[in-house]
Scaffold this motif. Structure first.
Motif, PDB file in Angstrom:
ATOM      1  N   UNK A 192     -19.173  13.658   8.520  1.00  0.00           N
ATOM      2  CA  UNK A 192     -19.172  12.198   8.583  1.00  0.00           C
ATOM      3  C   UNK A 192     -18.328  11.673   7.436  1.00  0.00           C
ATOM      4  N   UNK A 193     -17.238  10.973   7.769  1.00  0.00           N
ATOM      5  CA  UNK A 193     -16.295  10.528   6.753  1.00  0.00           C
ATOM      6  C   UNK A 193     -16.402   9.035   6.493  1.00  0.00           C
ATOM      7  N   UNK A 194     -16.152   8.657   5.256  1.00  0.00           N
ATOM      8  CA  UNK A 194     -15.929   7.254   4.914  1.00  0.00           C
ATOM      9  C   UNK A 194     -14.525   7.134   4.360  1.00  0.00           C
ATOM     10  N   UNK A 195     -13.765   6.232   4.958  1.00  0.00           N
ATOM     11  CA  UNK A 195     -12.394   5.952   4.527  1.00  0.00           C
ATOM     12  C   UNK A 195     -12.425   4.788   3.553  1.00  0.00           C
ATOM     13  N   UNK A 196     -11.717   4.947   2.435  1.00  0.00           N
ATOM     14  CA  UNK A 196     -11.619   3.864   1.451  1.00  0.00           C
ATOM     15  C   UNK A 196     -10.177   3.406   1.348  1.00  0.00           C
ATOM     16  N   UNK A 197      -9.967   2.096   1.372  1.00  0.00           N
ATOM     17  CA  UNK A 197      -8.648   1.502   1.172  1.00  0.00           C
ATOM     18  C   UNK A 197      -8.804   0.348   0.203  1.00  0.00           C
ATOM     19  N   UNK A 198      -7.977   0.320  -0.844  1.00  0.00           N
ATOM     20  CA  UNK A 198      -8.039  -0.791  -1.783  1.00  0.00           C
ATOM     21  C   UNK A 198      -8.130  -0.338  -3.222  1.00  0.00           C
ATOM     22  N   UNK A 199      -8.039  -1.289  -4.112  1.00  0.00           N
ATOM     23  CA  UNK A 199      -7.905  -1.037  -5.531  1.00  0.00           C
ATOM     24  C   UNK A 199      -9.264  -1.035  -6.222  1.00  0.00           C
ATOM     25  N   UNK A 200     -10.121  -0.111  -5.819  1.00  0.00           N
ATOM     26  CA  UNK A 200     -11.431   0.006  -6.457  1.00  0.00           C
ATOM     27  C   UNK A 200     -11.257   0.569  -7.861  1.00  0.00           C
ATOM     28  N   UNK A 201     -12.253   0.297  -8.749  1.00  0.00           N
ATOM     29  CA  UNK A 201     -12.214   0.869 -10.086  1.00  0.00           C
ATOM     30  C   UNK A 201     -12.297   2.391  -9.991  1.00  0.00           C
ATOM     31  N   UNK A 203     -13.412   6.255 -10.247  1.00  0.00           N
ATOM     32  CA  UNK A 203     -14.742   6.846 -10.101  1.00  0.00           C
ATOM     33  C   UNK A 203     -15.450   6.975 -11.444  1.00  0.00           C
ATOM     34  N   UNK A 204     -16.710   6.631 -11.469  1.00  0.00           N
ATOM     35  CA  UNK A 204     -17.493   6.734 -12.690  1.00  0.00           C
ATOM     36  C   UNK A 204     -17.536   5.446 -13.491  1.00  0.00           C
ATOM     37  N   UNK A 205     -16.649   4.503 -13.163  1.00  0.00           N
ATOM     38  CA  UNK A 205     -16.651   3.216 -13.842  1.00  0.00           C
ATOM     39  C   UNK A 205     -17.631   2.292 -13.144  1.00  0.00           C
ATOM     40  N   UNK A 206     -18.567   1.736 -13.893  1.00  0.00           N
ATOM     41  CA  UNK A 206     -19.615   0.929 -13.275  1.00  0.00           C
ATOM     42  C   UNK A 206     -19.102  -0.428 -12.826  1.00  0.00           C
ATOM     43  N   UNK A 207     -18.097  -0.972 -13.505  1.00  0.00           N
ATOM     44  CA  UNK A 207     -17.635  -2.318 -13.185  1.00  0.00           C
ATOM     45  C   UNK A 207     -16.245  -2.276 -12.565  1.00  0.00           C
ATOM     46  N   UNK A 208     -16.103  -2.701 -11.324  1.00  0.00           N
ATOM     47  CA  UNK A 208     -14.784  -2.711 -10.697  1.00  0.00           C
ATOM     48  C   UNK A 208     -13.889  -3.766 -11.322  1.00  0.00           C
ATOM     49  N   UNK A 209     -12.636  -3.742 -10.932  1.00  0.00           N
ATOM     50  CA  UNK A 209     -11.684  -4.711 -11.461  1.00  0.00           C
ATOM     51  C   UNK A 209     -12.151  -6.126 -11.164  1.00  0.00           C
ATOM     52  N   UNK A 210     -11.879  -7.075 -12.076  1.00  0.00           N
ATOM     53  CA  UNK A 210     -12.312  -8.460 -11.858  1.00  0.00           C
ATOM     54  C   UNK A 210     -11.764  -9.010 -10.554  1.00  0.00           C
ATOM     55  N   UNK A 211     -12.623  -9.683  -9.812  1.00  0.00           N
ATOM     56  CA  UNK A 211     -12.199 -10.312  -8.575  1.00  0.00           C
ATOM     57  C   UNK A 211     -12.189  -9.414  -7.364  1.00  0.00           C
ATOM     58  N   UNK A 212     -12.460  -8.130  -7.545  1.00  0.00           N
ATOM     59  CA  UNK A 212     -12.441  -7.211  -6.412  1.00  0.00           C
ATOM     60  C   UNK A 212     -13.770  -7.273  -5.675  1.00  0.00           C
ATOM     61  N   UNK A 213     -13.701  -7.440  -4.375  1.00  0.00           N
ATOM     62  CA  UNK A 213     -14.888  -7.447  -3.533  1.00  0.00           C
ATOM     63  C   UNK A 213     -14.871  -6.216  -2.637  1.00  0.00           C
ATOM     64  N   UNK A 214     -16.020  -5.930  -2.045  1.00  0.00           N
ATOM     65  CA  UNK A 214     -16.161  -4.718  -1.235  1.00  0.00           C
ATOM     66  C   UNK A 214     -16.689  -5.078   0.160  1.00  0.00           C
TER      67      UNK A 214
END
Length: 424
Positions: A192-201, A203-214
């Motif tokens: 079972x795969x999850x595809x990720x696209x976008x400028x996420x922080x 891995x291991x960083x608790x706070x994503x880039x400002x203004x980034x939504x999921x």
């Protein structure tokens, strides 16, 4: 002395039958070769083929009996997925009568015959055309087709198979803008795969880039609902482009897609449940049982890991097909329900403005208890909904459905998500 028995001569079997044939042939002209039948065979062994049995009716039509999925510990049953290959005489006119559509849901009859208004047909399994069906009394529909050659594929809608998903994953693997990870396995061991696209922080960083939504999107919880896969693919493909819009969208939000939730069901040509008889769009109001629904248990683990890392989705959409195409906005008794419904009203307005969506939403006190939309809102505080897509007709385009229309809808969602998160 005893009397001598006189024996009569006995013909051998071969001579006996030879005499009969010779006698018959002397009276009748030589028999001609029987003409090829209009339908020689219905093949359900194709990829994603639906299990069926069939029979010839007195009026010459072929009745195709769909086989039911059954829900565990329940009287509920489901049939409605159709995908077969006809083998027959080129140019023959065939009438198919689709039967066994008298499903049972919530312990009550729930026929899908009124919703099976179209089927898709293809000479080669690649190029498809949608045609209408005729309703009959007694949970049956008919469609009359012409064999374009020796084979004709017939499906509920243009199929989306495991091989189509593999093609998409191959595209994702070569893209610098995307990645994918395996979060678990289906009941039969499929990844079972999850595809990720976008400028996420990172891995291991608790706070994503400002203004980034999921945004989270799941497709194909019910195996027959192939349109949900085409929509998900259209969204993914649009975000993988290299134009300015796609670049801006990837910086504005991160998309996570579980593209095929019920792989086992798709592989076996099922309609609704997983191979353990469980509905993957139910029981989200409590923890998943990994022994019965490993597909949901894997997604649940992924979600809780995301929440623990400070990356809870801001919006979750569960894509489905049915005969109406509404947004199912469940209303569990949670704090801030009015705020959630206001956000969903904003989303609906954007869908109407940026896509061909026109159907609207469920009203009043509607409660779709246990669905992903209901459960994720109630348990995790995530703005979530179930988005049905009409399997037969696109009112906003005045057109029958097609993979191309589904993909275009998915592509249009990329802009919808950007504007949904604007000023937030």
């Amino acid at each position: 002395m005893p009397a001598v028995l006189r024996r009569r001569p006995i013909l051998s079997c071969a001579l006996f039958w030879s005499a009969i044939v010779t006698s018959t042939d002397a009276r009748q002209p030589a028999a001609s070769v029987a003409p090829a039948p209009d339908l020689a065979y219905i093949d359900s062994s194709i990829e994603n083929g639906s299990p069926v049995w069939y029979e010839r009716l007195d009026d010459g039509a072929w009745r195709v009996h769909l086989l039911y999925d059954h829900e565990r510990d329940s009287p509920n049953r489901a049939a409605g997925h159709l995908h077969v290959r006809l083998a027959g005489k080129p140019g023959a006119r065939l009438t198919l009568e689709i039967a066994n559509l008298d499903n049972v849901w919530n312990g009550r009859p729930g026929s899908v015959a009124p919703e099976l208004k179209t089927v898709a047909i293809s000479a080669d399994g690649q190029q498809w055309t949608t045609v209408p069906t005729d309703a009959l009394p007694g949970d049956r529909v008919r469609v009359t087709l012409t064999m374009p050659g020796e084979t004709l594929y017939v499906a509920r809608m243009q199929p989306y198979r495991l091989s189509d998903l593999e093609r998409l994953l191959a595209r994702v693997r070569t893209s610098p803008h995307a990645s994918h990870r395996t979060i678990g396995q289906s009941a039969q061991g499929r990844p079972l795969e999850i595809i990720r696209i976008g400028n996420e922080a990172a891995p291991g960083t608790r706070n994503p880039a400002p203004g980034v939504h999921r945004v989270f999107v799941r497709a194909r919880a019910h195996p027959w609902e192939a349109g949900s896969n085409w929509v998900a693919e259209g969204l993914i493909e649009r975000l993988l482009r290299n134009d300015a819009d796609a670049k801006r969208w990837r910086e504005r939000y991160v998309l996570y897609v579980l593209p095929m939730a019920n792989k086992d069901g798709v592989a076996r040509g099922g309609t609704r449940f997983n191979v353990n008889g469980k509905d993957l769009n139910r029981n989200w109001d409590r923890p998943a049982d990994p022994s019965l629904v490993p597909e949901n248990a894997a997604l649940e683990r992924w979600l809780e890991e995301m929440i623990a890392a400070g990356r809870k989705p801001d919006l979750a959409i569960e894509l489905h097909n049915d005969g109406r195409g509404l947004l199912h906005l469940s209303r569990p008794p949670v704090p801030g329900l009015d705020v959630h419904l206001a956000k969903m009203a904003r989303l609906e307005a954007l869908l109407r403005a940026r896509t061909w969506f026109t159907e609207g939403h469920t009203d009043g006190e509607f409660r779709n208890s246990g669905t992903l939309g209901d459960g994720w809102l109630e348990r995790y505080g995530i703005d979530a909904l179930v988005h049905e897509l009409n399997a037969n007709w696109i009112e906003g385009l005045k057109s029958h459905t097609s993979a191309a229309h589904w993909q275009a809808y998915g592509a249009a969602l990329a802009r919808v998500f950007e504007e949904y998160f604007a000023d937030r």
